[in-house]
Design an enzyme around this catalytic site. Structure first.
Site, PDB file in Angstrom:
ATOM      1  CG  ASP A   1      -2.068  -0.843   1.188  1.00  0.00           C
ATOM      2  OD1 ASP A   1      -2.629  -0.962   0.093  1.00  0.00           O
ATOM      3  OD2 ASP A   1      -2.454  -1.421   2.216  1.00  0.00           O
TER       4      ASP A   1
HETATM    5  C1  BGC Z   1      -0.538   2.426   5.932  1.00  0.00           C
HETATM    6  C2  BGC Z   1       0.282   1.191   5.775  1.00  0.00           C
HETATM    7  C3  BGC Z   1      -0.640   0.080   6.005  1.00  0.00           C
HETATM    8  C4  BGC Z   1      -1.713   0.166   4.982  1.00  0.00           C
HETATM    9  C5  BGC Z   1      -2.725  -0.817   5.239  1.00  0.00           C
HETATM   10  C6  BGC Z   1      -1.438   2.476   4.758  1.00  0.00           C
HETATM   11  O1  BGC Z   1      -2.106   3.680   4.677  1.00  0.00           O
HETATM   12  O2  BGC Z   1       0.216   3.552   6.106  1.00  0.00           O
HETATM   13  O3  BGC Z   1       1.339   1.122   6.628  1.00  0.00           O
HETATM   14  O4  BGC Z   1      -0.009  -1.156   6.008  1.00  0.00           O
HETATM   15  O5  BGC Z   1      -2.323   1.433   4.898  1.00  0.00           O
HETATM   16  O6  BGC Z   1      -3.643  -0.847   4.204  1.00  0.00           O
HETATM   17  O1  IFM Z   2      -1.400  -5.456   1.355  1.00  0.00           O
HETATM   18  C1  IFM Z   2      -1.635  -4.618   2.433  1.00  0.00           C
HETATM   19  C2  IFM Z   2      -2.931  -5.028   3.040  1.00  0.00           C
HETATM   20  O2  IFM Z   2      -3.985  -4.916   2.127  1.00  0.00           O
HETATM   21  C3  IFM Z   2      -3.228  -4.216   4.263  1.00  0.00           C
HETATM   22  N1  IFM Z   2      -2.145  -4.243   5.167  1.00  0.00           N
HETATM   23  C4  IFM Z   2      -0.856  -3.908   4.643  1.00  0.00           C
HETATM   24  C5  IFM Z   2      -0.503  -4.686   3.413  1.00  0.00           C
HETATM   25  C6  IFM Z   2       0.814  -4.190   2.836  1.00  0.00           C
HETATM   26  O3  IFM Z   2       0.791  -2.831   2.560  1.00  0.00           O
END
Ligand code: BGC
Ligand code: IFM
Length: 812
Positions: free
Chosen positions: A484
């Site tokens: 992400d």
């Molecule tokens: C956060 C990431 C997280 C992700 C989860 C992002 O906005 O900053 O660290 O793992 O969202 O979807």
């Molecule tokens: O792939 C994502 C997931 O969808 C939500 N937690 C963090 C992961 C890596 O960014």
């Protein structure tokens, strides 16, 4: 250091101190009513949706953390008082124990010769929590005690509850009738739901106004009413409605008193709306209370719940020589998979319940971990997910579980999303043999007028990748892929601007080698599925696209010793030796090898060796290396994290599993299992003081080697780690893989293993599989005997007679 122990017979983790390094929680409920409960009874409850139907209040960011709210009990004993679960009174206990089990939690505490045991659970098909409370006088003289209950109502929408005080301080409404306290506040809508808290005994008093119970300047630790030993019989009118009963308990030495409290939620059908303000229809609450009117009823409910868990956990049972592995596979990993199915990423002690709904990518991956347990619900979830897909093949990244609608605020454009749908559907069909799911007319963006068969959704998922290729012929990354925080099109050059709003160019340059790797792995699965349903032409087309992608990966996605990660929006490599930091990333190594890239020419092995060398630590593999110590504005969020945390070189337990799978693919069982044990919680119990989160479930992330707090875990419970590690161990390492025409047996194990046994329920039959490893190899099946007859190959054919079948597999 440990703070408890595993009781494998009862399938419980037993916590022996209330002051664990972090609150260690459990989940109650698996259908529509859910609760989070910590080892000191903190946490909250909600109906279906942690944001829109929050029942009890919880303050995240509270100090101390676990006193944000809970369902609390206090014992009052002639001037002294305490909580049997330690919090919130925090008076020292003579003994304490918390048993987190499958869908229930038992907390016991003793002080002043009074022992109290509270069993919390959500019975099957019940929209409420049952608390069975047993108070026993273990002393020599008579006790005149008072038991106080306490919980605080949330005014339904947890987000609004946390912000909109100008309104909410004037809306609270309750009603007290006998021993039942009803919460009737409306939330900007005509009331069609209410909650209640009851006890099956006459009460000495009650409170339903928080300030009256606690005092304006008091806290949960010493509520005014408890200190005085006397409820104030307050009826809330606005402000903060709560529910507290007080019950007199007189006990002779050795005597016990048992009570049942119920925290329930009632939803009325639309046609049964109440016409008058302030009037609720209590019939359903009364039925719920009657259902668990006695301790015997509660015990029966708990027994039914345990039985349902026994059934769920009986689909895959491992008997190995390693107790930690057995408990991980048979109990806790499968349990966590169910919890992630139920909660997605919405509500934990790290996810506030208001931030996100169900993730498209996340929920599709969760299906992999529980489809063998409840295939019907997997089918339903798949259709819900596919219904939020867009006609382009892209998908809303998230949807709200109550409405099942895609979340516009987040939108789509995460270009890995569509592929996960294919993976989930393939897993479902292989598990069940139910091809009819492919014919289900499934809408786009929930619009039934645009429905097409699910098979067409898969085609659009596949095509979404090939319709969105970049300059090298690799997939465009879009807003981000699985990572992400790799936001290659969303960076801003203006200080202070949001990362998520500015597109640097036109989004047509930045490419993801990870999505390319996923495409080779999942695209091939798609081709085989198409072949299975007789669509040979589509299968051939898919095969040729996948073959093309493999070539592109080996040409422009190979860095010399590993797979590169991506190309940025200026066409520069990410995850390459030529980069200053972030030279190697884990994700592309896992998926490219799983997708059979570089297998023949040894590059796959070379990439995996680089993974161990550059990313390996004793607590698992870090995501990238070297960690970013400088901002790389054109990469988006990733480098904003301090080195070693989260997506900047944290140990993401989710993608460690892809490396385990990849190691299994290349036949290196020792390596695969070694990685497995570095992050599997049961193996880390002894370092609970370092790790800090629950030793029975996976966290999303452990601080990496560059972090100041190396080895410390965060974001426990709701993570794709649960399903992927279950896949890694059950299908890739132990090697029992559902396939279209049977169960494939293809282990990749440490050479020193003598063998193991798996009992696997598959399409109604039960296969008792014994795997022997007389020659101490990692991979290779030389002989398979099913019900006494030798079978060629390594696929146990489906029998379909609903009986037990014995299978012996000889590796060599
Ligand atoms: C956060 C990431 C997280 C992700 C989860 C992002 O906005 O900053 O660290 O793992 O969202 O979807
Ligand atoms: O792939 C994502 C997931 O969808 C939500 N937690 C963090 C992961 C890596 O960014």
């Amino acid at each position: 250091m440990k703070f408890g122990y595993f009781d494998d017979v009862r399938k419980e983790y037993v916590i022996t101190t209330p002051t664990t390094p972090y609150p260690w929680i459990n989940y109650l409920g698996s259908q529509e009513f859910f609760s989070l409960i910590s080892n000191t009874a903190g946490g909250y409850s909600f109906y279906k949706d942690a944001k829109l139907r929050r029942i009890t209040r919880f303050r995240y960011n509270n100090v101390p953390l676990d006193l944000g709210g809970g369902r609390y009990y206090y014992l009052y004993d002639e001037g002294d008082f305490w909580s049997p679960g330690f919090s919130p009174a925090k008076k020292e206990l003579d003994s304490y124990e918390c048993r987190h089990g499958m869908g229930y939690t038992i907390i016991k505490g003793k002080r002043n010769d009074v022992s109290t045991e509270v069993t919390f659970f959500v019975p099957m098909d019940f929209n409420g929590e049952v608390h069975k409370v047993i108070v026993k006088n273990e002393g020599e003289s008579k006790k005149n005690l008072k038991l106080f209950s306490f919980l605080e109502w949330c005014l339904w929408n947890a987000d609004d509850d946390d912000r909109n005080f100008q309104r909410n301080f004037s809306t609270g409404e309750v009603e007290v009738k006998g021993s039942v306290i009803y919460h009737k506040t409306e939330y900007k809508e005509r009331r069609n739901h209410y909650a209640f808290f009851s006890v099956n005994a006459p009460i000495a008093g009650f409170d339903s106004d928080r300030e009256s119970f606690i005092g304006t300047y008091g806290g949960f630790d010493a509520p005014k009413a408890v200190v005085a030993g006397q409820s104030t019989n307050s009826v809330a009118d606005g402000w903060s409605p709560c529910a507290s009963h007080s019950v007199e308990i007189s006990l002779e030495p050795g005597e016990t008193k048992e009570l049942v409290f119920i925290l329930g939620y009632v939803e009325n059908p639309v046609e049964d709306k109440w016409e008058s303000k302030g009037v609720i229809n209590k019939k359903k609450a009364e039925e719920m209370i009657a259902k668990y009117a006695t301790v015997a009823d509660a015990d029966k409910g708990l027994a039914e719940l345990k039985e349902s868990w026994e059934k769920l956990l009986s689909k895959y049972i491992l008997e190995s020589e390693d107790d930690k592995l057995n408990r991980q596979v048979n109990i806790w990993n499968q349990y966590q998979c169910m919890v992630t199915f139920n909660l997605s990423r919405s509500a934990s002690y790290f996810e506030s319940g208001v931030g996100r709904g169900m993730g498209f990518r996340d929920s599709n991956q969760d299906i992999l971990g529980f489809v063998h347990q409840i295939p019907d619900r997997a089918r339903e979830r798949i259709i819900d997910l596919a219904s939020t897909q867009l006609e382009s093949g892209g998908a809303y990244h998230q949807y709200q579980p109550l409405t099942k609608r895609g979340n516009d605020a987040i939108g789509g454009n995460f270009n890995d999303d569509p592929l996960w749908l294919i993976l989930a559907v393939v897993a479902y069909v292989k598990e069940t043999g139910d091809y009819s799911i492919l014919d289900v007319m499934t809408p786009f963006d929930n619009d039934m007028s645009k429905a097409t068969p699910l098979a067409d959704h898969l085609k659009r998922s596949f095509d979404h990748v090939i319709n969105n290729l970049g300059p090298h012929g690799l997939p465009l990354i879009g807003r981000a892929d699985w990572n992400d925080c790799l936001n290659l099109n969303c960076f801003s050059t203006e200080p202070g601007e949001s990362f998520q709003t500015t597109t640097s160019k036109d989004g047509k340059v930045a490419e993801s080698v990870m999505i390319a790797g996923m495409f080779t792995y999942i695209g091939e699965l798609y081709a085989r599925l198409m072949e299975k349903i007789g669509k040979q032409e589509e299968a051939d087309r898919a095969d040729s696209e996948v073959a093309k992608m493999r070539q592109v990966i080996m040409k422009d996605g190979w860095d010399g010793k590993w797979f590169i990660r991506a190309y940025d929006d200026f066409g520069k490599k990410i995850g390459s030796d030529e980069c200053e930091e972030g030279k190697i990333f884990i994700e592309s190594q896992g998926f490219c090898v799983m997708g059979s890239c570089g297998i023949e020419d040894g590059k796959a092995i070379e990439a995996l060796d680089s993974v161990e060398e550059k990313l390996g630590t004793k607590y698992g593999l870090v995501l990238n290396n070297p960690a970013f110590t400088k901002y790389v504005v054109e990469y988006g969020e990733i480098s904003t994290y301090p080195a070693g945390y989260k997506e900047n070189a944290g140990i993401f337990c989710h993608n460690n599993a892809w490396i385990m799978c990849a190691e299994a693919v290349v036949g290196r069982g020792d390596k695969a299992f070694d990685y497995y044990t570095r992050i599997a919680p049961a193996y880390l119990e002894d370092v609970s003081d370092v790790h800090r989160t629950e030793p029975y479930v996976y966290p999303q992330m452990v601080a990496g080697k560059d972090a100041k707090r190396f080895g410390e875990a965060k974001n426990s419970w709701l993570t794709g780690t649960a399903s992927w590690n279950f896949i890694a161990i059950s299908q890739f390492i132990l090697g029992i893989q559902p396939d279209y025409d049977g169960l494939m047996v293809n282990p990749a194990i440490p050479k020193d293993w003598n063998g193991f046994k798996v009992t696997r329920e598959f399409r109604g039959d039960v296969f008792k599989i014994e795997i022997q490893n007389p020659n101490h190899v990692s991979k290779g099946v030389v002989k398979m005997i099913v019900d006494g007859s030798e079978v060629a190959g390594n696929v146990i054919p489906v029998v379909g007679d609903g009986k037990e079948h014995s299978v012996t597999v000889i590796m060599g």
